[in-house]
Design a protein around this motif. Structure first.
Motif, PDB file in Angstrom:
ATOM      1  N   TYR A  49      54.777 -44.409  -2.978  1.00  0.00           N
ATOM      2  CA  TYR A  49      55.822 -44.585  -2.760  1.00  0.00           C
ATOM      3  C   TYR A  49      56.699 -45.687  -1.679  1.00  0.00           C
ATOM      4  O   TYR A  49      57.335 -46.568  -1.931  1.00  0.00           O
ATOM      5  N   HIS A 112      58.733 -35.343  -4.687  1.00  0.00           N
ATOM      6  CA  HIS A 112      59.349 -35.113  -5.839  1.00  0.00           C
ATOM      7  C   HIS A 112      60.582 -35.836  -5.645  1.00  0.00           C
ATOM      8  O   HIS A 112      61.444 -36.325  -6.577  1.00  0.00           O
ATOM      9  N   ILE A 115      60.877 -39.509  -5.487  1.00  0.00           N
ATOM     10  CA  ILE A 115      60.589 -40.367  -6.626  1.00  0.00           C
ATOM     11  C   ILE A 115      61.281 -40.050  -7.717  1.00  0.00           C
ATOM     12  O   ILE A 115      61.599 -40.820  -8.756  1.00  0.00           O
ATOM     13  N   THR A 117      61.837 -38.164 -11.367  1.00  0.00           N
ATOM     14  CA  THR A 117      61.167 -37.954 -12.727  1.00  0.00           C
ATOM     15  C   THR A 117      60.465 -39.383 -13.178  1.00  0.00           C
ATOM     16  O   THR A 117      59.936 -39.403 -14.348  1.00  0.00           O
ATOM     17  N   GLN A 118      61.079 -40.474 -12.618  1.00  0.00           N
ATOM     18  CA  GLN A 118      60.784 -41.709 -13.209  1.00  0.00           C
ATOM     19  C   GLN A 118      59.414 -42.201 -12.682  1.00  0.00           C
ATOM     20  O   GLN A 118      58.759 -41.712 -11.770  1.00  0.00           O
ATOM     21  N   VAL A 119      59.041 -43.099 -13.509  1.00  0.00           N
ATOM     22  CA  VAL A 119      57.672 -43.758 -13.435  1.00  0.00           C
ATOM     23  C   VAL A 119      57.851 -45.049 -12.318  1.00  0.00           C
ATOM     24  O   VAL A 119      58.860 -45.910 -12.711  1.00  0.00           O
ATOM     25  N   ARG A 120      57.280 -45.223 -11.310  1.00  0.00           N
ATOM     26  CA  ARG A 120      57.632 -46.225 -10.320  1.00  0.00           C
ATOM     27  C   ARG A 120      56.164 -46.961 -10.457  1.00  0.00           C
ATOM     28  O   ARG A 120      55.070 -46.719 -10.798  1.00  0.00           O
ATOM     29  N   GLU A 216      53.948 -41.443 -10.862  1.00  0.00           N
ATOM     30  CA  GLU A 216      54.966 -40.514 -10.518  1.00  0.00           C
ATOM     31  C   GLU A 216      54.411 -39.577  -9.733  1.00  0.00           C
ATOM     32  O   GLU A 216      53.496 -39.452  -9.185  1.00  0.00           O
ATOM     33  N   ALA A 217      55.697 -38.578  -9.521  1.00  0.00           N
ATOM     34  CA  ALA A 217      55.399 -37.539  -8.374  1.00  0.00           C
ATOM     35  C   ALA A 217      54.006 -36.627  -8.675  1.00  0.00           C
ATOM     36  O   ALA A 217      53.252 -36.476  -7.856  1.00  0.00           O
ATOM     37  N   THR A 219      51.354 -37.655 -10.376  1.00  0.00           N
ATOM     38  CA  THR A 219      49.986 -38.376  -9.848  1.00  0.00           C
ATOM     39  C   THR A 219      49.536 -37.983  -8.673  1.00  0.00           C
ATOM     40  O   THR A 219      48.199 -37.869  -8.449  1.00  0.00           O
TER      41      THR A 219
END
Length: 299
Positions: A49, A112, A115, A117-120, A216-217, A219
């Motif tokens: 992140y 969480h 980040i 719920t989105q994919v970064r 994402e979280a 991961t």
């Protein structure tokens, strides 16, 4: 078929290198403090992140963003050790390990929230391009994982072997009381071990985040595969962490490649359990791991 096998091997080595990077962080803390750090997955995802924010948000050059994220996570790791683990000095290792589980929970909740719920993504340093290696087409991201992980692990090994601080850390890992009697600031060595481990976790998070799917979280759970790696290699062996990481990464990649073709009856996602199967087999044969130090207790 040969090209497919070779590509799978490189992919496995890339995955295994990342596992090895995480496992070395486990080993460094265990050797210094005798505690297994279960907070490593949260430190990894926070590192991903931080790299994402600095590289894509702040617009820093990617190498600068990675180094800055590693520095930030090193500070987080050292602060965590000082606040949560330092009061546990002298207590049973199991109790301290349970504290790291609590740290994992707290840091994961923070990750969480940050980040969502989105994919970064951490950016696109290598993209989806492929490169030719000995006549085989392989993904650049897999080559980057191997090179970056091995360079980082090599740098840590040189630091521990050649520097004064590294010598002090090694002395602390061998005997804390003797190191203290020789003037070594044991508390500082504990903090340094956590800082190095967190920085390596941040680097591993960056490598995982550069994959095509981003991160994402959840991961963070990928880092749990470093536990079988460190157990297979030996809890106190950096060399064992490297070899075991590469072994498990290759086994996982080849299972993902061939199992649907030759053992479809096993079902989906069999590769996920491969690291734990290898761990069980090794523990039956060598309870202290492939390169771990065997403890002898006299009664």
């Amino acid at each position: 078929m040969t090209e497919l096998i070779s590509s799978g091997l490189v992919r496995g080595l890339g995955i295994g290198s990342t596992y090895a990077l995480l496992a070395v962080g486990f080993v460094i803390i265990y050797r210094a403090t005798g505690v297994i750090n279960f907070a490593q997955p949260a430190l990894m995802i926070l590192g991903a992140y931080a790299t994402s924010v600095l590289a894509t948000g702040a617009g820093l050059p990617f190498p600068v963003a990675v180094l800055a994220a590693m520095a930030v996570l090193a500070a987080v790791g050292m602060a965590t050790e000082r606040v949560a683990l330092r009061p546990m000095v002298g207590r049973q290792p199991f109790a301290a390990a349970m504290v790291t589980v609590g740290v994992l929970t707290v840091l994961f909740v923070v990750a969480h929230r940050l980040i969502g719920t989105q994919v970064r993504t951490v950016g696109d340093p290598w993209g989806l391009q492929r490169a030719e290696l000995f006549g085989v087409s392989v993904a650049q991201v897999d080559l980057a994982k191997i090179v970056v992980s091995m360079v980082a692990i090599g740098a840590v090994g040189l630091f521990l072997a050649r520097s004064r601080l590294g010598l002090a850390m090694r002395a602390t890992s061998m005997d804390q009381e003797v190191a203290l009697a020789q003037g070594v600031d044991v508390g500082r060595m504990f903090s340094l071990a956590w800082g190095i481990s967190a920085a390596l976790a941040a680097l591993a998070g960056m490598l995982i985040g550069t994959s095509a799917g981003g991160f994402e979280a959840i991961t963070a759970l990928v880092a749990l595969k470093a536990l079988p790696v460190v157990i297979v290699g030996g809890l106190d062996s950096i060399k064992g962490a490297v070899y075991a990481g590469l072994l498990i990464g290759v086994a996982e990649a080849l299972t993902r490649l061939y199992q649907p073709r030759y053992a479809e009856w096993l079902g989906a996602n069999v590769d996920v359990v491969v690291p734990y199967v290898i761990m069980i087999v090794v523990l039956v044969v060598r309870p202290y791991g492939l390169f771990g130090t065997r403890e002898v207790e006299r009664v």
